[in-house]
Design an enzyme around this catalytic site. Structure first.
Site, PDB file in Angstrom:
ATOM      1  N   TYR A 138       0.714  -1.250  -0.045  1.00  0.00           N
ATOM      2  CA  TYR A 138      -0.012   0.233  -0.057  1.00  0.00           C
ATOM      3  C   TYR A 138       0.994   1.097   0.102  1.00  0.00           C
ATOM      4  CZ  TYR A 138      -4.436   2.706   0.904  1.00  0.00           C
ATOM      5  OH  TYR A 138      -5.296   3.596   1.040  1.00  0.00           O
TER       6      TYR A 138
ATOM      7  N   LYS B 136      -1.133  -1.109  -4.220  1.00  0.00           N
ATOM      8  CA  LYS B 136      -2.108  -0.313  -4.232  1.00  0.00           C
ATOM      9  C   LYS B 136      -1.709   1.104  -3.805  1.00  0.00           C
ATOM     10  CE  LYS B 136      -6.153   0.273  -1.139  1.00  0.00           C
ATOM     11  NZ  LYS B 136      -7.222  -0.028  -0.146  1.00  0.00           N
TER      12      LYS B 136
END
Length: 301
Positions: A141, A167
């Protein structure tokens, strides 16, 4: 455990979402209402639900509570993948990854280490260590203090076969495009801005074919309708829903820091699930704001 390469393909184009973590009156994780909410969400066609993520208040959970959440999710998920948030310092994140795997997890979303700035090679070393600590698929992330470049990510992907996803929650389209061009099909790409529907069309142009939806927690029908229009390239339908639902939701969300989580949890309660309050340092919506959410949900259904 679902093999990392198989998990990568499962999440490549489908909608993802992040269930809230309910707490009881004593501020403990409440597995029964969590399971009830998860069963409801699982009845809708999505690629996966990532438990104990940002919307699931990972930053307020103990590592032991994350394992409890994973076990509860595994008990009701059937053959569906169980992906969990994982974070904090490197040693803690490595231990959490092992414990999530032992509890029946299929993958992790590696969230930022929090607080301190860190050099690029240190951030890469953390990602590498966590990947090597588990057999599960790992999604990085990119957000906050933990940002990786396209060059770093390419090197990590070569070194770590179980690194399967990227992400982004930074809004840095330049980096996103460099990543998607450099790594191609090697990774799955997930848009992860708060209320990502507001950014989804721009990210699609940068090579991100899907995203995570927090509002799926309480208006799954609306979230899936938007995602279907998004995949079809029906920008007119997307823009209509942005005007009618997503921007009004964002106006509530933006009233106070942390409401990106608090408003979603309020929405879950309004749909009849016992989500409990958010944990400090977040705060719950006021009664007036809850009524605003009630009206918004009613208009979307």
């Amino acid at each position: 455990m679902i093999a990392p390469t198989e998990l990568r393909e499962i999440i490549r184009n489908g909608l993802l979402s992040f269930p809230v973590t309910p707490f009881d009156a004593e501020d403990r994780f409440a597995p029964r209402p969590f399971s009830a909410h998860l069963e409801w969400l699982s009845s809708y066609p999505v690629a996966g639900l990532i438990v104990a993520g940002g919307t699931g208040e990972l930053f307020s959970l103990t590592p032991g509570e994350v394992v409890e959440v994973v076990k509860a999710a595994r008990a009701v998920s059937g053959d569906a993948p169980v992906i969990a948030g994982c974070g904090y310092g490197t040693r803690i994140a490595c231990d959490m990854a092992r414990e999530i795997e032992a509890a029946g997890g299929d993958g992790i979303l590696l969230l930022p280490h929090y607080l301190t700035e860190a050099p690029a090679d240190g951030i890469a070393a953390r990602v590498r260590a966590v990947c090597k600590a588990t057999n599960m698929g790992v999604i990085v992330y990119n957000r906050g203090q933990a940002r990786v470049s396209a060059e770093q990510l390419a090197q990590l992907a070569d070194e770590c076969p179980n690194l399967i996803g990227f992400k982004d929650g930074t809004g840095d389209i330049d980096t996103v495009r460099r990543v998607t061009i450099a790594l191609g099909d090697r990774l799955s790409y997930i848009g992860g801005m708060p209320t990502h529907e507001l950014f989804a069309q721009a990210y699609r142009g940068a090579g991100m074919p899907t995203y995570s939806s927090a509002v799926f927690n309480f208006v799954p029908e609306t979230a899936l309708k938007f995602h279907k229009a998004f995949l079809a390239g029906d920008d007119a339908a997307c823009e209509q829903m942005l005007r009618d639902f997503y921007y009004p939701f964002a106006r509530i969300r933006d009233r106070k820091a942390g409401y990106a989580v608090s408003a979603v949890k309020a929405g879950v309660r309004l749909r009849g699930f016992e989500a409990g309050p958010v944990r400090a340092p977040l705060t719950d919506l006021t009664d007036e704001e809850v009524e605003m959410m009630r009206e918004l949900i009613a208009s979307a259904r």
